[in-house]
Write a protein that holds these residues in place. Sequence first.
Motif, PDB file in Angstrom:
ATOM      1  N   ALA B  51     -50.694 -57.343  72.239  1.00  0.00           N
ATOM      2  CA  ALA B  51     -51.830 -56.863  71.440  1.00  0.00           C
ATOM      3  C   ALA B  51     -53.114 -56.870  72.267  1.00  0.00           C
ATOM      4  CB  ALA B  51     -51.996 -57.726  70.194  1.00  0.00           C
ATOM      5  N   LEU B  52     -53.280 -57.929  73.057  1.00  0.00           N
ATOM      6  CA  LEU B  52     -54.507 -58.032  73.853  1.00  0.00           C
ATOM      7  C   LEU B  52     -54.560 -56.952  74.936  1.00  0.00           C
ATOM      8  CD1 LEU B  52     -55.073 -61.884  74.200  1.00  0.00           C
ATOM      9  CD2 LEU B  52     -56.319 -60.229  72.780  1.00  0.00           C
ATOM     10  N   SER B  53     -53.424 -56.690  75.609  1.00  0.00           N
ATOM     11  CA  SER B  53     -53.500 -55.654  76.639  1.00  0.00           C
ATOM     12  C   SER B  53     -53.626 -54.271  76.007  1.00  0.00           C
ATOM     13  CB  SER B  53     -52.324 -55.710  77.619  1.00  0.00           C
ATOM     14  OG  SER B  53     -51.138 -55.957  76.954  1.00  0.00           O
ATOM     15  N   HIS B  54     -53.049 -54.090  74.810  1.00  0.00           N
ATOM     16  CA  HIS B  54     -53.241 -52.851  74.054  1.00  0.00           C
ATOM     17  C   HIS B  54     -54.733 -52.608  73.815  1.00  0.00           C
ATOM     18  CE1 HIS B  54     -51.550 -49.851  71.135  1.00  0.00           C
ATOM     19  NE2 HIS B  54     -52.755 -49.972  70.612  1.00  0.00           N
ATOM     20  N   LEU B  55     -55.371 -53.666  73.287  1.00  0.00           N
ATOM     21  CA  LEU B  55     -56.805 -53.591  72.986  1.00  0.00           C
ATOM     22  C   LEU B  55     -57.611 -53.369  74.260  1.00  0.00           C
ATOM     23  CD1 LEU B  55     -58.340 -53.884  70.328  1.00  0.00           C
ATOM     24  CD2 LEU B  55     -58.770 -56.259  70.901  1.00  0.00           C
ATOM     25  N   GLY B  56     -57.211 -54.061  75.324  1.00  0.00           N
ATOM     26  CA  GLY B  56     -57.911 -53.936  76.607  1.00  0.00           C
ATOM     27  C   GLY B  56     -57.866 -52.499  77.115  1.00  0.00           C
ATOM     28  N   THR B  57     -56.670 -51.885  77.060  1.00  0.00           N
ATOM     29  CA  THR B  57     -56.523 -50.496  77.511  1.00  0.00           C
ATOM     30  C   THR B  57     -57.437 -49.576  76.706  1.00  0.00           C
ATOM     31  OG1 THR B  57     -54.209 -51.018  77.899  1.00  0.00           O
ATOM     32  CG2 THR B  57     -54.827 -48.704  78.007  1.00  0.00           C
ATOM     33  N   VAL B  58     -57.402 -49.753  75.377  1.00  0.00           N
ATOM     34  CA  VAL B  58     -58.208 -48.897  74.502  1.00  0.00           C
ATOM     35  C   VAL B  58     -59.697 -49.055  74.815  1.00  0.00           C
ATOM     36  CG1 VAL B  58     -58.913 -48.526  72.112  1.00  0.00           C
ATOM     37  CG2 VAL B  58     -56.505 -48.859  72.663  1.00  0.00           C
ATOM     38  N   CYS B  59     -60.140 -50.299  74.980  1.00  0.00           N
ATOM     39  CA  CYS B  59     -61.571 -50.528  75.213  1.00  0.00           C
ATOM     40  C   CYS B  59     -62.011 -49.973  76.567  1.00  0.00           C
ATOM     41  CB  CYS B  59     -61.894 -52.021  75.124  1.00  0.00           C
ATOM     42  SG  CYS B  59     -61.790 -52.636  73.444  1.00  0.00           S
ATOM     43  N   ARG B 177     -67.073 -45.411  67.718  1.00  0.00           N
ATOM     44  CA  ARG B 177     -66.214 -46.068  66.735  1.00  0.00           C
ATOM     45  C   ARG B 177     -65.018 -45.173  66.392  1.00  0.00           C
ATOM     46  NH1 ARG B 177     -67.632 -46.111  60.952  1.00  0.00           N
ATOM     47  NH2 ARG B 177     -69.670 -45.408  61.654  1.00  0.00           N
ATOM     48  N   LEU B 178     -65.276 -43.892  66.117  1.00  0.00           N
ATOM     49  CA  LEU B 178     -64.197 -42.951  65.815  1.00  0.00           C
ATOM     50  C   LEU B 178     -63.205 -42.894  66.965  1.00  0.00           C
ATOM     51  CD1 LEU B 178     -66.009 -39.898  64.216  1.00  0.00           C
ATOM     52  CD2 LEU B 178     -64.329 -41.413  63.166  1.00  0.00           C
ATOM     53  N   SER B 179     -63.764 -42.774  68.167  1.00  0.00           N
ATOM     54  CA  SER B 179     -62.941 -42.650  69.353  1.00  0.00           C
ATOM     55  C   SER B 179     -62.054 -43.880  69.523  1.00  0.00           C
ATOM     56  CB  SER B 179     -63.869 -42.455  70.550  1.00  0.00           C
ATOM     57  OG  SER B 179     -63.175 -42.505  71.737  1.00  0.00           O
ATOM     58  N   LEU B 180     -62.627 -45.057  69.336  1.00  0.00           N
ATOM     59  CA  LEU B 180     -61.873 -46.312  69.459  1.00  0.00           C
ATOM     60  C   LEU B 180     -60.722 -46.355  68.466  1.00  0.00           C
ATOM     61  CD1 LEU B 180     -64.480 -49.197  69.821  1.00  0.00           C
ATOM     62  CD2 LEU B 180     -62.487 -48.845  71.246  1.00  0.00           C
ATOM     63  N   VAL B 181     -61.037 -46.024  67.212  1.00  0.00           N
ATOM     64  CA  VAL B 181     -60.033 -46.149  66.165  1.00  0.00           C
ATOM     65  C   VAL B 181     -58.880 -45.169  66.389  1.00  0.00           C
ATOM     66  CG1 VAL B 181     -59.652 -45.792  63.711  1.00  0.00           C
ATOM     67  CG2 VAL B 181     -61.614 -47.098  64.482  1.00  0.00           C
ATOM     68  N   ILE B 182     -59.238 -43.931  66.762  1.00  0.00           N
ATOM     69  CA  ILE B 182     -58.193 -42.942  67.041  1.00  0.00           C
ATOM     70  C   ILE B 182     -57.291 -43.452  68.166  1.00  0.00           C
ATOM     71  CG2 ILE B 182     -57.754 -40.633  67.945  1.00  0.00           C
ATOM     72  CD1 ILE B 182     -60.392 -39.762  66.680  1.00  0.00           C
ATOM     73  N   ASN B 183     -57.920 -44.046  69.180  1.00  0.00           N
ATOM     74  CA  ASN B 183     -57.153 -44.416  70.354  1.00  0.00           C
ATOM     75  C   ASN B 183     -56.339 -45.697  70.188  1.00  0.00           C
ATOM     76  OD1 ASN B 183     -57.474 -42.228  71.932  1.00  0.00           O
ATOM     77  ND2 ASN B 183     -59.188 -43.036  73.130  1.00  0.00           N
ATOM     78  N   VAL B 184     -56.713 -46.545  69.236  1.00  0.00           N
ATOM     79  CA  VAL B 184     -55.877 -47.723  68.988  1.00  0.00           C
ATOM     80  C   VAL B 184     -54.480 -47.237  68.589  1.00  0.00           C
ATOM     81  CG1 VAL B 184     -55.460 -49.671  67.440  1.00  0.00           C
ATOM     82  CG2 VAL B 184     -57.716 -49.324  68.403  1.00  0.00           C
ATOM     83  N   GLY B 185     -54.435 -46.207  67.741  1.00  0.00           N
ATOM     84  CA  GLY B 185     -53.141 -45.644  67.346  1.00  0.00           C
ATOM     85  C   GLY B 185     -52.480 -44.884  68.481  1.00  0.00           C
ATOM     86  N   THR B 186     -53.284 -44.037  69.139  1.00  0.00           N
ATOM     87  CA  THR B 186     -52.732 -43.168  70.181  1.00  0.00           C
ATOM     88  C   THR B 186     -52.156 -43.973  71.350  1.00  0.00           C
ATOM     89  OG1 THR B 186     -54.483 -41.637  69.578  1.00  0.00           O
ATOM     90  CG2 THR B 186     -53.234 -41.109  71.545  1.00  0.00           C
ATOM     91  N   ALA B 187     -52.761 -45.146  71.599  1.00  0.00           N
ATOM     92  CA  ALA B 187     -52.349 -45.928  72.766  1.00  0.00           C
ATOM     93  C   ALA B 187     -50.894 -46.366  72.707  1.00  0.00           C
ATOM     94  CB  ALA B 187     -53.257 -47.145  72.916  1.00  0.00           C
ATOM     95  N   THR B 188     -50.292 -46.351  71.501  1.00  0.00           N
ATOM     96  CA  THR B 188     -48.887 -46.780  71.411  1.00  0.00           C
ATOM     97  C   THR B 188     -47.978 -45.919  72.274  1.00  0.00           C
ATOM     98  OG1 THR B 188     -48.734 -45.444  69.424  1.00  0.00           O
ATOM     99  CG2 THR B 188     -49.016 -47.806  69.109  1.00  0.00           C
ATOM    100  N   ILE B 189     -48.371 -44.644  72.502  1.00  0.00           N
ATOM    101  CA  ILE B 189     -47.497 -43.780  73.290  1.00  0.00           C
ATOM    102  C   ILE B 189     -47.484 -44.192  74.759  1.00  0.00           C
ATOM    103  CG2 ILE B 189     -47.718 -41.748  71.805  1.00  0.00           C
ATOM    104  CD1 ILE B 189     -49.585 -40.680  74.150  1.00  0.00           C
ATOM    105  N   GLY B 190     -48.463 -45.003  75.160  1.00  0.00           N
ATOM    106  CA  GLY B 190     -48.518 -45.447  76.549  1.00  0.00           C
ATOM    107  C   GLY B 190     -47.261 -46.199  76.951  1.00  0.00           C
ATOM    108  N   SER B 191     -46.599 -46.812  75.974  1.00  0.00           N
ATOM    109  CA  SER B 191     -45.410 -47.602  76.284  1.00  0.00           C
ATOM    110  C   SER B 191     -44.280 -46.725  76.809  1.00  0.00           C
ATOM    111  CB  SER B 191     -44.954 -48.350  75.039  1.00  0.00           C
ATOM    112  OG  SER B 191     -46.028 -49.117  74.559  1.00  0.00           O
ATOM    113  N   THR B 192     -44.327 -45.421  76.549  1.00  0.00           N
ATOM    114  CA  THR B 192     -43.293 -44.528  77.078  1.00  0.00           C
ATOM    115  C   THR B 192     -43.398 -44.421  78.597  1.00  0.00           C
ATOM    116  OG1 THR B 192     -44.729 -42.624  76.763  1.00  0.00           O
ATOM    117  CG2 THR B 192     -43.194 -43.112  74.985  1.00  0.00           C
ATOM    118  N   VAL B 193     -44.578 -44.727  79.160  1.00  0.00           N
ATOM    119  CA  VAL B 193     -44.711 -44.700  80.611  1.00  0.00           C
ATOM    120  C   VAL B 193     -44.978 -46.096  81.155  1.00  0.00           C
ATOM    121  CG1 VAL B 193     -45.420 -42.287  80.765  1.00  0.00           C
ATOM    122  CG2 VAL B 193     -47.147 -44.063  80.435  1.00  0.00           C
ATOM    123  N   ALA B 194     -44.470 -47.096  80.410  1.00  0.00           N
ATOM    124  CA  ALA B 194     -44.467 -48.476  80.881  1.00  0.00           C
ATOM    125  C   ALA B 194     -45.833 -49.139  80.936  1.00  0.00           C
ATOM    126  CB  ALA B 194     -43.803 -48.589  82.254  1.00  0.00           C
ATOM    127  N   ALA B 195     -46.783 -48.672  80.091  1.00  0.00           N
ATOM    128  CA  ALA B 195     -48.027 -49.431  79.957  1.00  0.00           C
ATOM    129  C   ALA B 195     -47.765 -50.565  78.977  1.00  0.00           C
ATOM    130  CB  ALA B 195     -49.142 -48.539  79.440  1.00  0.00           C
TER     131      ALA B 195
END
Lengths: 311, 246
Positions: B51-59, B177-195
Amino acid sequence: MIRIENITKRYGDSAVVDGVSMNIERNSITVIVGTSGSGKSTLLRMINRLVEPSQGRVLIDEKDTASEPAHLLRRRIGYAIQGHGLFPHRSIAQNIATVPRLLEWPEARIDARVTELLEIFQLDPGVFAHKFPHQLSGGQQQRVGVARALAAEPAVLLMDEPFGALDPVIRAKAQDDLLDIQRRFGTTIVLVTHDIDEAFRLGDQVAVMSHGKVLQCDRPAALLTQPADPLVTLMTGSADRALRLLSLTSAGEAAIPGATAGISVAASASLRDVLSDLVWRGADAANVLDTEGRPRGHLTVAAILSHGRSR
Amino acid sequence: MPGIAVILRLTALGLLTAFLLTPQSFAPVFAPFTQYGAPPIYDQGNLLSLALSHLGTVCLAAAASTLVAVSLGILVTRGSGAEFLPLSRSLVNLGQTFPPVAILALAVPLVGFGEKPTLIALFAYGLLPIFENTLIGLQTCPPALLEAASGMGMSARQRLMSVELPLAMPLILEGVRLSLVINVGTATIGSTVAAKGLGEVIIAGLLSNNTAFILQGGLVTGLMAILLYDAMSAIERRMFKAARID
C-alpha cells in the motif's frame, strides 16, 4: 509638476487619445472628465505607463517617464481604481503594505505606515488590520484602496473613477475625505470621472475630454463662464450653471466688510449653500464666521447673486 | 450532517489502518469468499508495504504532473507563450485519452519493467485535470486585480507569484486532487509490469481465482482514494477559509 506633451495613443487606425498636452501643478487636483470612450482613462494610464503612448511624452518633475523601467516608475505613483482592486487573499494590512513591500521598506516602518493610514481613514487598526477585503463594506473597501495607493507616500496619485461604485451618501463622504487627504499630504492628484458634479467638487483644474481630445482644461469657473467649445457647455449643463458657479466660491472669499443683523453662516460654506440657507429662512443677509466663530464680514442676497453672473 | 461524515471517515481510516497493520485479524471476514481452503488473506507479500509503495508511486507521479502541468499552464497564459496553447492542450489531452495500459506497453521496451513505466503512464494520465484547472484559474483572475497589481509596480513575475498563482491555487489544488484520486485506481495496472503496488493483490486473486484477494486489493485501493480525496479537501478548506477565495 506633470507635463504631458502632445501625447497620442493609437490602436490600429483610430486614435483613442489624440495630441493631448496638459500641465498639472504640484499640490493640485486635476480632474479629467468625459463620456465613456472619450479616452480619459487611457490618458490617465499613459501617465504611469500602464498604456505606452504611441507618440509624445510625459514628464514628471522634468524627468521623462520613459527613462526608467515602467514597474519602477509605478512604485512612485499611487494608483487607485474603481471597485478598489483589493487582493482578496491578503489581509487589509497586507494590501496596504503592497508598495512599501515592493520598495523593501524595513518591517517596522511598514507597520507604522499601515497603522497611520488606517487611523487617517478612520479604520481602527486593531479591528481592521487582520480582516480580509470581503469582510468590509463597500465604503470601507474603497478607503482601503486609497490608503493602499498612498502607502509609499507618492507625490502623485492617479485615480480612475475611484468613487464609481459607491452610493451617493458614501460618495460625498469619500470626496470630502479625499480633499482632506490632499490638503494633509499635499499629493498631486489626477482623477478621472464621468461625473461632472464630482469634477466641479474636487478639481482645482478640470479637463473636459471628447473623442480623444481635451476640449478645455481650466479652472472650473472658467469652464462655466468662458466655455471653449459647445460640448463643454453641454457637459457642464446650462440650466443650473449660475448655481454651479456659486458653488465654486466660498462665503469667506465673497464676504464683504461690515456686519448685519441676520443669521450666521460658516466661511467654508459655498455661496450656493448660503443662498439656499437664506431662501429657506427668508433672510436677505448673513454674517460670515470663521471656524473659531470670529466675524469675517457679511453677505447679502444681491452680493451672492452677483457672483453667479456670467462675466 | 458533518458530524456523521467525520465519523464515517475516521471509521474508514481506522479500518484501513487496522487491516494493513494486522491483516490476519480480518481473516474471518474474508473467509466466505474463498474456496477449497485457499488463504483468505493475501499472503504473497506485506500488504502495508504494498500500500505504501502504491501511494508513493501515485504521489511521485502526481508531483511530476503538477510541476509540468502548472508550468505549462503558466507558460501559455503569458503573452509570449499564448501561441503554444493549442499545442499544449493537444499534448495534455493525448496523455489523458491514450490508455495507460498502452503507455505501459510502449514504455517497457524503452525503460524496462518495474516502477518507471508505471510512473510514466500515471504522469501522462494525471496531466489533464491539473493543466485545465491551472488554465481556468489563471485565465479567470479578475482583470481589475491584475491592473491594480501592475499599477502599483509589480513586475510580471511578482504579479504572477503574489497575485495570480495564489488566486488560482484553489483550482490548481482541485486539479491535483482529481489527478491523485484517478491515479490511485489507475496505478493498480502497474503491477502488470512488475511495479510494487496493490495491483499485485488483485492480479494474484485473478490468477488463483481467489475473490477474497481481489476484494482486498480493490477495497484498500478504493479506501485510499476516498481518504486521500477527503484529506486534500480538508487541507484546501483550511488554507482558503480565512481569505475566502472563490
